[in-house]
Design a protein around this motif. Structure first.
Motif, PDB file in Angstrom:
ATOM      1  N   ARG A   1       8.727  -3.274   9.333  1.00 51.65           N
ATOM      2  CA  ARG A   1       9.146  -3.763   8.038  1.00 51.65           C
ATOM      3  C   ARG A   1       8.214  -4.888   7.583  1.00 51.65           C
TER       4      ARG A   1
ATOM      5  N   ARG B   1       3.379  -0.234   2.293  1.00 53.33           N
ATOM      6  CA  ARG B   1       4.800  -0.387   2.027  1.00 53.33           C
ATOM      7  C   ARG B   1       5.136  -1.863   1.837  1.00 53.33           C
TER       8      ARG B   1
ATOM      9  N   ASP C   1       8.952  -3.957   2.221  1.00 57.37           N
ATOM     10  CA  ASP C   1      10.370  -3.774   2.516  1.00 57.37           C
ATOM     11  C   ASP C   1      11.253  -4.897   2.006  1.00 57.37           C
TER      12      ASP C   1
ATOM     13  N   HIS D   1       7.984  -1.089  -5.513  1.00 53.98           N
ATOM     14  CA  HIS D   1       7.709  -0.875  -4.089  1.00 53.98           C
ATOM     15  C   HIS D   1       8.997  -0.975  -3.267  1.00 53.98           C
TER      16      HIS D   1
ATOM     17  N   SER E   1      11.045   1.825  -0.736  1.00 53.06           N
ATOM     18  CA  SER E   1      11.415   1.573   0.658  1.00 53.06           C
ATOM     19  C   SER E   1      12.904   1.342   0.868  1.00 53.06           C
TER      20      SER E   1
ATOM     21  N   GLY F   1      14.407  -1.443  -0.229  1.00 51.85           N
ATOM     22  CA  GLY F   1      14.218  -2.790   0.275  1.00 51.85           C
ATOM     23  C   GLY F   1      15.166  -3.837  -0.286  1.00 51.85           C
TER      24      GLY F   1
END
Length: 281
Positions: free
Chosen positions: A5, A83, A85, A128, A132, A134
């Motif tokens: 992460r 990525r 997170d 983003h 994810s 997130g």
């Protein structure tokens, strides 16, 4: 890095941000620890090395008041790691003063860092974080719930952040992103020192407000003498990053919970006005 992460934290050169960066790395995250001036990263690097997590703390430049800087930083994170997170909005700046004496410029500057900077980083990160599933965790303050004397600009900015995040939370949740706020009380960090306050000069310039300001300063310095450590304040941030179902709002200490609870139960505002009025009596 594909299964690790990636957490971006703003304002990590000192205080809560530094402590949160190290704590998040210790919890197993890869931390992109951002700051406006990366020349101030030595303390963070030393703390990460001492904790044995230097390889999981990556220092990057990000000025939350500069949209180009925000975009450049986020683009670089995605290019390196593929990525994002979580984002922890921690960067902020305090201001002590009152509007009649100081005018609008300090109010605008305080809002720029503490509110618009948070909004811009969040805006840039959301695509983003949608990808994810997130989280956006924003460090606000008990001053985002309870207005405090001579903190008009700071509390206004933190109130704005709380309102923004409370409004955004259900919208973000509809696309799989958790939004929450962490509310510290007094924290023994460099936050006050970083404001560059010259107390004698501040009192000299306060005019008719000088007696109230002197009472406020004396009370506030005493309160910070009982403050929690940045490491203690960072613990709920890491919990908000890792909990399966984190709450929207969390305070960092029992004192902070009691203070915020006073406001949330004070429907007509009289209890808070009596309390904060005693600070300047």
């Amino acid at each position: 890095m594909a299964t690790t992460r990636v957490v971006l934290i703003t304002g990590t050169s000192s205080g809560i941000g530094l402590a949160a960066a190290v704590a998040a790395a210790r919890a197993g995250h890869h931390v992109v620890a951002t700051m406006r001036d990366t020349g101030r990263a030595d303390a963070l690097r030393a703390a990460a090395a001492e904790a044995g997590v230097a390889e999981r703390v990556e220092v990057a430049r990000l000025d939350v008041t500069d949209t180009a800087s925000v975009t450049e930083c986020l683009d670089a994170v995605l290019a390196r790691h593929g990525r994002l997170d979580a984002v922890v909005n921690n960067a902020g700046a305090g201001y002590v003063g009152t509007v009649e004496q100081d005018g609008l410029d300090p109010v605008r500057a305080t809002m720029e860092v503490n509110f618009f900077g948070v909004v811009d980083v969040t805006r840039a990160a959301l695509p983003h974080l949608r990808a994810s599933g997130g989280r956006v965790i924003t460090v606000t303050s008990v001053g985002g719930v309870v207005g405090q004397p001579f903190n008009e600009a700071y509390c206004a900015a933190k109130f704005a952040v709380e309102g923004f995040m409370e409004s955004l939370a259900p919208v973000a949740a509809s696309v799989g992103v958790h939004v929450g706020v962490v509310e510290p009380g007094a924290v023994a960090s460099e936050f006050i020192g970083n404001q560059g306050i010259d107390l004698p000069a501040l009192l000299d310039a306060a005019g008719p407000y000088a007696p109230a300001l002197k009472a406020y300063v004396d009370r506030t310095l005493a309160a910070f003498g009982q403050a929690q450590t940045p490491q203690e304040a960072a613990e709920p941030i890491v919990e908000a990053l890792t909990a399966e179902h984190p709450p929207f709002r969390v305070q960092t200490s029992d004192r902070a919970r009691a203070f915020v609870g006073t406001k949330l139960a004070d429907l007509d505002g009289s209890v808070v006005q009596h309390l904060t009025g005693s600070w300047v009596a």
